[in-house]
Scaffold this motif. Structure first.
Motif, PDB file in Angstrom:
ATOM      1  N   GLY A 289      48.565  30.706 -30.229  1.00  0.00           N
ATOM      2  CA  GLY A 289      49.665  32.224 -30.593  1.00  0.00           C
ATOM      3  C   GLY A 289      51.489  31.907 -31.378  1.00  0.00           C
ATOM      4  N   TRP A 290      51.967  30.144 -31.560  1.00  0.00           N
ATOM      5  CA  TRP A 290      52.646  29.660 -31.710  1.00  0.00           C
ATOM      6  C   TRP A 290      52.363  29.619 -33.490  1.00  0.00           C
ATOM      7  CZ3 TRP A 290      56.972  31.758 -29.653  1.00  0.00           C
ATOM      8  CH2 TRP A 290      56.973  31.628 -28.367  1.00  0.00           C
ATOM      9  N   MET A 291      51.441  29.241 -34.015  1.00  0.00           N
ATOM     10  CA  MET A 291      51.479  29.443 -34.988  1.00  0.00           C
ATOM     11  C   MET A 291      51.331  30.256 -36.462  1.00  0.00           C
ATOM     12  SD  MET A 291      50.222  27.085 -37.469  1.00  0.00           S
ATOM     13  CE  MET A 291      49.784  26.606 -39.197  1.00  0.00           C
ATOM     14  N   ALA A 292      51.530  31.743 -36.234  1.00  0.00           N
ATOM     15  CA  ALA A 292      51.742  32.935 -36.162  1.00  0.00           C
ATOM     16  C   ALA A 292      53.090  32.756 -36.618  1.00  0.00           C
ATOM     17  CB  ALA A 292      51.612  34.016 -35.599  1.00  0.00           C
ATOM     18  N   ILE A 293      53.672  32.106 -35.899  1.00  0.00           N
ATOM     19  CA  ILE A 293      55.581  32.647 -35.614  1.00  0.00           C
ATOM     20  C   ILE A 293      56.290  31.176 -36.379  1.00  0.00           C
ATOM     21  CG2 ILE A 293      57.639  32.179 -34.375  1.00  0.00           C
ATOM     22  CD1 ILE A 293      56.023  34.935 -33.614  1.00  0.00           C
ATOM     23  N   SER A 294      55.467  29.864 -37.051  1.00  0.00           N
ATOM     24  CA  SER A 294      55.731  29.143 -37.670  1.00  0.00           C
ATOM     25  C   SER A 294      55.911  29.137 -38.806  1.00  0.00           C
ATOM     26  CB  SER A 294      55.162  27.739 -36.772  1.00  0.00           C
ATOM     27  OG  SER A 294      54.898  27.602 -36.104  1.00  0.00           O
ATOM     28  N   PHE A 296      56.094  32.062 -39.921  1.00  0.00           N
ATOM     29  CA  PHE A 296      56.437  33.423 -40.411  1.00  0.00           C
ATOM     30  C   PHE A 296      57.914  32.755 -40.845  1.00  0.00           C
ATOM     31  CE2 PHE A 296      60.193  35.364 -39.169  1.00  0.00           C
ATOM     32  CZ  PHE A 296      60.399  37.230 -39.495  1.00  0.00           C
ATOM     33  N   LEU A 297      58.381  31.811 -40.099  1.00  0.00           N
ATOM     34  CA  LEU A 297      59.539  30.938 -40.232  1.00  0.00           C
ATOM     35  C   LEU A 297      59.019  30.182 -41.780  1.00  0.00           C
ATOM     36  CD1 LEU A 297      60.606  29.558 -36.694  1.00  0.00           C
ATOM     37  CD2 LEU A 297      61.651  31.465 -38.357  1.00  0.00           C
ATOM     38  N   LEU A 298      57.873  30.127 -42.295  1.00  0.00           N
ATOM     39  CA  LEU A 298      58.092  28.901 -43.993  1.00  0.00           C
ATOM     40  C   LEU A 298      57.801  30.743 -44.714  1.00  0.00           C
ATOM     41  CD1 LEU A 298      57.658  27.209 -45.728  1.00  0.00           C
ATOM     42  CD2 LEU A 298      55.002  27.528 -45.390  1.00  0.00           C
ATOM     43  N   VAL A 299      57.848  31.469 -44.119  1.00  0.00           N
ATOM     44  CA  VAL A 299      57.191  33.004 -45.554  1.00  0.00           C
ATOM     45  C   VAL A 299      58.426  33.688 -45.833  1.00  0.00           C
ATOM     46  CG1 VAL A 299      55.783  34.787 -45.850  1.00  0.00           C
ATOM     47  CG2 VAL A 299      54.537  32.099 -45.477  1.00  0.00           C
ATOM     48  N   GLY A 300      58.943  34.078 -44.139  1.00  0.00           N
ATOM     49  CA  GLY A 300      59.903  34.773 -43.498  1.00  0.00           C
ATOM     50  C   GLY A 300      61.268  34.727 -43.727  1.00  0.00           C
ATOM     51  N   LYS A 301      61.937  33.704 -42.876  1.00  0.00           N
ATOM     52  CA  LYS A 301      63.301  33.150 -43.284  1.00  0.00           C
ATOM     53  C   LYS A 301      63.823  32.255 -44.238  1.00  0.00           C
ATOM     54  CE  LYS A 301      66.443  31.160 -40.336  1.00  0.00           C
ATOM     55  NZ  LYS A 301      66.417  30.240 -39.466  1.00  0.00           N
ATOM     56  N   PHE A 302      62.160  32.101 -45.145  1.00  0.00           N
ATOM     57  CA  PHE A 302      62.856  31.448 -46.275  1.00  0.00           C
ATOM     58  C   PHE A 302      62.742  32.060 -47.931  1.00  0.00           C
ATOM     59  CE2 PHE A 302      61.489  28.299 -49.338  1.00  0.00           C
ATOM     60  CZ  PHE A 302      62.988  28.096 -50.426  1.00  0.00           C
ATOM     61  N   LEU A 303      61.476  31.369 -47.709  1.00  0.00           N
ATOM     62  CA  LEU A 303      60.803  32.827 -48.853  1.00  0.00           C
ATOM     63  C   LEU A 303      60.968  34.997 -49.280  1.00  0.00           C
ATOM     64  CD1 LEU A 303      57.142  31.977 -49.046  1.00  0.00           C
ATOM     65  CD2 LEU A 303      59.151  30.605 -50.282  1.00  0.00           C
ATOM     66  N   ALA A 346      53.282  27.933 -23.772  1.00  0.00           N
ATOM     67  CA  ALA A 346      51.971  27.463 -24.285  1.00  0.00           C
ATOM     68  C   ALA A 346      51.448  28.284 -25.494  1.00  0.00           C
ATOM     69  CB  ALA A 346      52.117  26.054 -24.015  1.00  0.00           C
ATOM     70  N   ASP A 347      51.049  29.392 -24.227  1.00  0.00           N
ATOM     71  CA  ASP A 347      49.925  29.808 -25.430  1.00  0.00           C
ATOM     72  C   ASP A 347      50.503  30.833 -26.636  1.00  0.00           C
ATOM     73  OD1 ASP A 347      50.617  31.400 -22.963  1.00  0.00           O
ATOM     74  OD2 ASP A 347      49.612  32.725 -23.301  1.00  0.00           O
ATOM     75  N   GLY A 348      51.470  30.487 -25.687  1.00  0.00           N
ATOM     76  CA  GLY A 348      51.946  31.815 -27.515  1.00  0.00           C
ATOM     77  C   GLY A 348      53.021  33.060 -27.291  1.00  0.00           C
ATOM     78  N   PRO A 349      53.911  34.021 -27.972  1.00  0.00           N
ATOM     79  CA  PRO A 349      55.378  34.426 -27.702  1.00  0.00           C
ATOM     80  C   PRO A 349      55.221  35.667 -26.788  1.00  0.00           C
ATOM     81  CG  PRO A 349      54.480  34.643 -29.841  1.00  0.00           C
ATOM     82  CD  PRO A 349      53.885  33.455 -29.504  1.00  0.00           C
ATOM     83  N   ARG A 350      55.969  35.485 -25.780  1.00  0.00           N
ATOM     84  CA  ARG A 350      56.344  37.119 -25.047  1.00  0.00           C
ATOM     85  C   ARG A 350      56.804  37.824 -25.557  1.00  0.00           C
ATOM     86  NH1 ARG A 350      52.432  34.204 -23.540  1.00  0.00           N
ATOM     87  NH2 ARG A 350      52.111  33.475 -21.180  1.00  0.00           N
ATOM     88  N   PHE A 351      57.346  38.937 -25.824  1.00  0.00           N
ATOM     89  CA  PHE A 351      57.782  40.198 -26.692  1.00  0.00           C
ATOM     90  C   PHE A 351      56.919  41.645 -26.002  1.00  0.00           C
ATOM     91  CE2 PHE A 351      59.056  43.033 -29.857  1.00  0.00           C
ATOM     92  CZ  PHE A 351      60.230  42.498 -30.100  1.00  0.00           C
TER      93      PHE A 351
END
Length: 396
Positions: A289-294, A296-303, A346-351
């Motif tokens: 599940g961390w790939m989606a967050i990664s 997001f940082l590329l597309v969301g936080k920067f672009l 390790a498997d993904g974010p908790r929210f």
């Protein structure tokens, strides 16, 4: 310039209802944290260290922003500098939250467990530095340095409101470079200690700069939001105009690019060297599940902020600036989550309720600190001799 009359906007006091809401948020955060400790201690402590570091960076960012304005003798920022200075009012609470964090060290940091250190040559080699006592002492010293310099520099700024003494500029121009040197060392240390040592086997010499880029990225967004809020209340009429917002927008745009540059540089160097002790950090975050967050940082936080802030008109549009400023604050929060949670899950974010509750609590405390500051001191550095020049310059 002499013909311009600048009316002192005075202080700003939020309504009793808003103060009550912020206090309720703070209490809700405390309750959420203690409930989380009972149900899932690892999750509660992961959320706590994330928000501790995030809001510590916001408070410290206020001192950094003020220091660079004093050091450079910047004219453009005179009308808004006090707003960023207000964030330093949160720094005393950083000491409180760090003391709380200290009691969670066994739940947060692998290196605090003797049984893990004894069977690990890497941790044995780092045991002189990564020890609970030394960890606490050096971080507390750093926090006192931040509080002391912020208290002195911001105190001088407030005193200048009454005295109009230009010599105060000179005093802060002496203090600012000393603070900035100490800031660079102590914040890098705090970043290594509180975040990078979550995985004591991993290291990156650029990690401190990466965390600094996020600090200033968020500080500029928060300063912009506070400026727009007070401007919407009519408190900054005749002082802050579209040109000042344009300058803030340019800074937000510039440090969006700077953050992306540092993030890419850190990743590229680790990818190129391809050392197992370094690559594991990113491989961990590119799976599950961390790939989606990664992404997001590329597309969301920067672009997203990059393209929205690129046009001149966007940097002068309060609605766009407010939307992007809020988005940048959220993106930075997600970035700190990305640095913290993979070491626990390790498997993904908790929210969920724990993360929402604890975050809301920190927002409440930060909001109460800033609100108290703005209610006590002028929201504009009315004694700054560069203020009239800034207002006059931006009316050309």
């Amino acid at each position: 310039m002499a013909s311009i009359t600048i009316k002192n906007p005075g202080t700003f006091k939020v309504s009793g209802g808003t103060t009550g809401l912020l206090a309720f948020m703070a209490v809700l955060g405390a309750v959420s944290f203690f409930v989380g400790l009972q149900s899932d201690p690892s999750r509660a402590w992961a959320c706590f260290v994330q928000n501790h570091f995030y809001f510590m960076s916001l408070g410290l960012g206020g001192a950094f922003f003020a220091a660079i304005q004093w050091l450079t003798g910047a004219m453009w920022s005179a009308p808004i500098r006090r707003l960023s200075e207000s964030f330093t009012s949160y720094l005393p609470f950083v000491l409180v939250s760090f003391v709380i964090l200290y009691f969670g060290i066994p739940h947060i940091y692998l290196w605090s467990h003797a049984e893990h250190v004894q069977g690990d040559l890497v941790l044995q080699g780092k045991s002189g530095y990564l020890s609970t006592g030394f960890f606490a002492v050096r971080n507390i010293i750093a926090i006192f340095i931040w509080i002391g310099f912020a208290f002195k520099m911001v105190g001088n700024s407030i005193a200048q409101d009454k005295t109009k003494d230009f010599r105060i500029n000179m005093k802060n121009r002496v203090l600012a470079p000393i603070f900035l040197i100490l800031f660079g060392v102590t914040f890098t240390m705090a970043s290594f200690d509180q975040l990078m040592s979550l995985d004591p086997h991993w290291f990156s010499t650029m990690f401190g700069v990466y965390c600094f880029a996020g600090l200033f990225y968020a500080n500029l967004a928060a300063t912009c939001l506070l400026t727009l809020y007070l401007k919407s209340k009519g408190k900054l009429d005749g002082i802050v105009n579209d040109n000042h917002l344009h300058d803030l927008g340019k800074f937000m745009f510039a440090f969006t690019v700077f953050w992306a540059y540092i993030g890419f540089s850190q990743f590229m160097l680790i990818w190129y060297a391809n050392l197992p002790e370094e690559t594991g950090y990113f491989l961990h975050r590119f799976n599950g599940g961390w790939m989606a967050i990664s992404l997001f940082l590329l597309v969301g936080k920067f672009l997203v902020p990059f393209f929205f802030l690129l046009p001149r008109e966007s940097k002068r549009n309060p609605k766009i600036l407010a939307t992007i400023g809020l988005f940048m604050l959220i993106a930075q929060w997600v970035d700190v989550l990305w640095m913290v949670q993979p070491e626990f899950f390790a498997d993904g974010p908790r929210f969920g309720l724990t993360e929402i509750g604890v975050t809301v609590g920190f927002i409440g405390v930060f909001g109460l600190c800033v609100a108290r500051f703005l209610a006590k001191y002028n929201i504009v550095a009315i004694g700054d001799p560069r203020l009239a020049e800034s207002v006059f310059h931006h009316h050309q």
